[in-house]
Design a protein around this motif. Structure first.
Motif, PDB file in Angstrom:
ATOM      1  N   GLN A  36      -9.154  -5.505 -55.194  1.00  0.00           N
ATOM      2  CA  GLN A  36      -9.655  -3.938 -55.538  1.00  0.00           C
ATOM      3  C   GLN A  36      -9.964  -3.147 -54.140  1.00  0.00           C
ATOM      4  O   GLN A  36     -10.213  -2.037 -54.310  1.00  0.00           O
ATOM      5  CB  GLN A  36     -11.157  -4.090 -56.477  1.00  0.00           C
ATOM      6  N   HIS A  71      -6.826   3.097 -60.549  1.00  0.00           N
ATOM      7  CA  HIS A  71      -7.139   2.596 -59.254  1.00  0.00           C
ATOM      8  C   HIS A  71      -6.327   3.736 -58.251  1.00  0.00           C
ATOM      9  O   HIS A  71      -5.139   3.724 -58.860  1.00  0.00           O
ATOM     10  CB  HIS A  71      -6.530   1.280 -59.118  1.00  0.00           C
ATOM     11  N   VAL A  75     -15.773   4.050 -58.946  1.00  0.00           N
ATOM     12  CA  VAL A  75     -17.143   4.031 -59.692  1.00  0.00           C
ATOM     13  C   VAL A  75     -18.174   3.934 -58.917  1.00  0.00           C
ATOM     14  O   VAL A  75     -18.218   2.839 -58.034  1.00  0.00           O
ATOM     15  CB  VAL A  75     -16.783   3.279 -60.994  1.00  0.00           C
ATOM     16  N   PRO A  86     -11.967  -0.279 -59.875  1.00  0.00           N
ATOM     17  CA  PRO A  86     -11.567  -1.009 -60.916  1.00  0.00           C
ATOM     18  C   PRO A  86     -10.172  -0.552 -61.010  1.00  0.00           C
ATOM     19  O   PRO A  86      -9.707   0.452 -60.529  1.00  0.00           O
ATOM     20  CB  PRO A  86     -12.376  -0.852 -62.277  1.00  0.00           C
ATOM     21  N   MET A  89     -10.414   2.750 -65.763  1.00  0.00           N
ATOM     22  CA  MET A  89     -11.721   3.130 -66.377  1.00  0.00           C
ATOM     23  C   MET A  89     -11.506   4.227 -67.549  1.00  0.00           C
ATOM     24  O   MET A  89     -10.648   5.190 -67.126  1.00  0.00           O
ATOM     25  CB  MET A  89     -12.778   3.135 -65.390  1.00  0.00           C
ATOM     26  N   THR A  91     -13.987   7.548 -69.234  1.00  0.00           N
ATOM     27  CA  THR A  91     -15.207   8.028 -69.326  1.00  0.00           C
ATOM     28  C   THR A  91     -15.078   9.213 -70.210  1.00  0.00           C
ATOM     29  O   THR A  91     -14.223  10.020 -70.213  1.00  0.00           O
ATOM     30  CB  THR A  91     -15.851   8.690 -68.060  1.00  0.00           C
ATOM     31  N   PRO A 110     -18.814   5.468 -66.770  1.00  0.00           N
ATOM     32  CA  PRO A 110     -17.684   5.062 -67.999  1.00  0.00           C
ATOM     33  C   PRO A 110     -18.362   4.328 -68.694  1.00  0.00           C
ATOM     34  O   PRO A 110     -19.310   3.524 -68.944  1.00  0.00           O
ATOM     35  CB  PRO A 110     -16.940   4.123 -66.773  1.00  0.00           C
ATOM     36  N   ILE A 113     -14.528  -0.328 -68.232  1.00  0.00           N
ATOM     37  CA  ILE A 113     -13.983  -0.533 -67.176  1.00  0.00           C
ATOM     38  C   ILE A 113     -12.867  -1.901 -67.435  1.00  0.00           C
ATOM     39  O   ILE A 113     -13.427  -2.693 -68.205  1.00  0.00           O
ATOM     40  CB  ILE A 113     -14.888  -0.947 -66.175  1.00  0.00           C
ATOM     41  N   ASP A 115     -10.269  -4.613 -65.590  1.00  0.00           N
ATOM     42  CA  ASP A 115      -9.792  -5.082 -64.302  1.00  0.00           C
ATOM     43  C   ASP A 115      -8.510  -6.098 -64.606  1.00  0.00           C
ATOM     44  O   ASP A 115      -8.587  -6.808 -65.429  1.00  0.00           O
ATOM     45  CB  ASP A 115     -10.474  -6.189 -63.542  1.00  0.00           C
ATOM     46  N   TYR A 133     -20.963  -4.128 -62.651  1.00  0.00           N
ATOM     47  CA  TYR A 133     -20.702  -3.315 -63.572  1.00  0.00           C
ATOM     48  C   TYR A 133     -21.566  -3.334 -64.769  1.00  0.00           C
ATOM     49  O   TYR A 133     -21.870  -2.132 -65.184  1.00  0.00           O
ATOM     50  CB  TYR A 133     -19.202  -3.381 -64.224  1.00  0.00           C
ATOM     51  N   LEU A 139     -21.984   1.894 -69.579  1.00  0.00           N
ATOM     52  CA  LEU A 139     -20.791   0.918 -69.668  1.00  0.00           C
ATOM     53  C   LEU A 139     -21.173   0.154 -71.066  1.00  0.00           C
ATOM     54  O   LEU A 139     -22.101  -0.323 -71.522  1.00  0.00           O
ATOM     55  CB  LEU A 139     -20.818  -0.175 -68.762  1.00  0.00           C
ATOM     56  N   TYR A 142     -16.459  -4.259 -70.927  1.00  0.00           N
ATOM     57  CA  TYR A 142     -15.811  -4.680 -69.491  1.00  0.00           C
ATOM     58  C   TYR A 142     -14.637  -5.497 -69.873  1.00  0.00           C
ATOM     59  O   TYR A 142     -14.631  -6.510 -70.769  1.00  0.00           O
ATOM     60  CB  TYR A 142     -16.770  -5.454 -68.659  1.00  0.00           C
TER      61      TYR A 142
END
Length: 195
Positions: A36, A71, A75, A86, A89, A91, A110, A113, A115, A133, A139, A142
């Motif tokens: 990341q 990315h 965040v 991440p 994401m 929002t 967000p 998220i 990954d 996170y 959130l 995830y």
């Protein structure tokens, strides 16, 4: 099935890097995993899966005020006084909408998220960054996605502090409750997988 989320054996590898564009005067650190780091390159498979999923989400959210960010947009994790990066994401929080219009905009609120990992995982694993996170008040979900096979883990907050884990595999329809988004898992991979 409700799972109590804990880090178990997994640890978040943290680094402190200077970031002149983002470093507030109070000397915050920037935790992220090797995959990341702001300057790190994704594998071509990771990049293609991330791009495909972002396009699907953008299409689904067209006409709303939601923003899909890729990315290396950071965040900010207020509870940890840190930034993470991440892969993807979303929002729709009004507090984020103005700041995200600029290239250097930092997302703080967000709802989702995602990954895209660089190594295989088991359904019971929980990535270290999830511990960071899940402290974000807005959130809702995830997602941890394997780019090499149709396999996706989703942790969904069903009430404050209580997270449910879902594992989606080949042939499953993936549902992201935070966005009312339903899609066949194979569509995320868009012909990248060989039979």
């Amino acid at each position: 099935m409700v799972h109590e989320v804990s880090m178990g054996d997994r640890q978040l590898t943290s680094y402190t890097l200077p970031s002149p564009d983002l470093a507030p005067e109070n000397g915050l650190s920037y935790p992220f995993t090797v995959d990341q780091t702001p300057g790190s390159e994704q594998s071509s498979t990771q990049e293609r899966v991330t791009q495909t999923l972002s396009q699907l989400l953008i299409q689904h959210l067209r006409g709303t005020s939601a923003i899909v960010s890729l990315h290396p947009r950071p965040v900010y994790l207020e509870a940890a006084s840190a930034y993470c990066y991440p892969d993807l994401m979303v929002t729709h929080d009004p507090r984020d909408l103005d700041c995200c219009q600029g290239l250097d905009g930092v997302v703080q609120y967000p709802c989702l998220i995602i990954d895209v990992i660089s190594h295989p995982f088991s359904g019971s694993e929980k990535p270290g960054q999830f511990e960071q996170y899940r402290q974000i008040e807005t959130l809702e979900e995830y997602v941890w996605l394997d780019p090499t096979q149709p396999k996706l883990n989703c942790w969904r907050q069903i009430e404050p502090g209580v997270w449910e884990a879902y594992l989606y595999e080949s042939g499953d329809d993936v549902y992201l409750d935070s966005l009312s988004f339903l899609i066949e898992i194979e569509a995320i991979y868009d012909g990248m997988l060989t039979p």
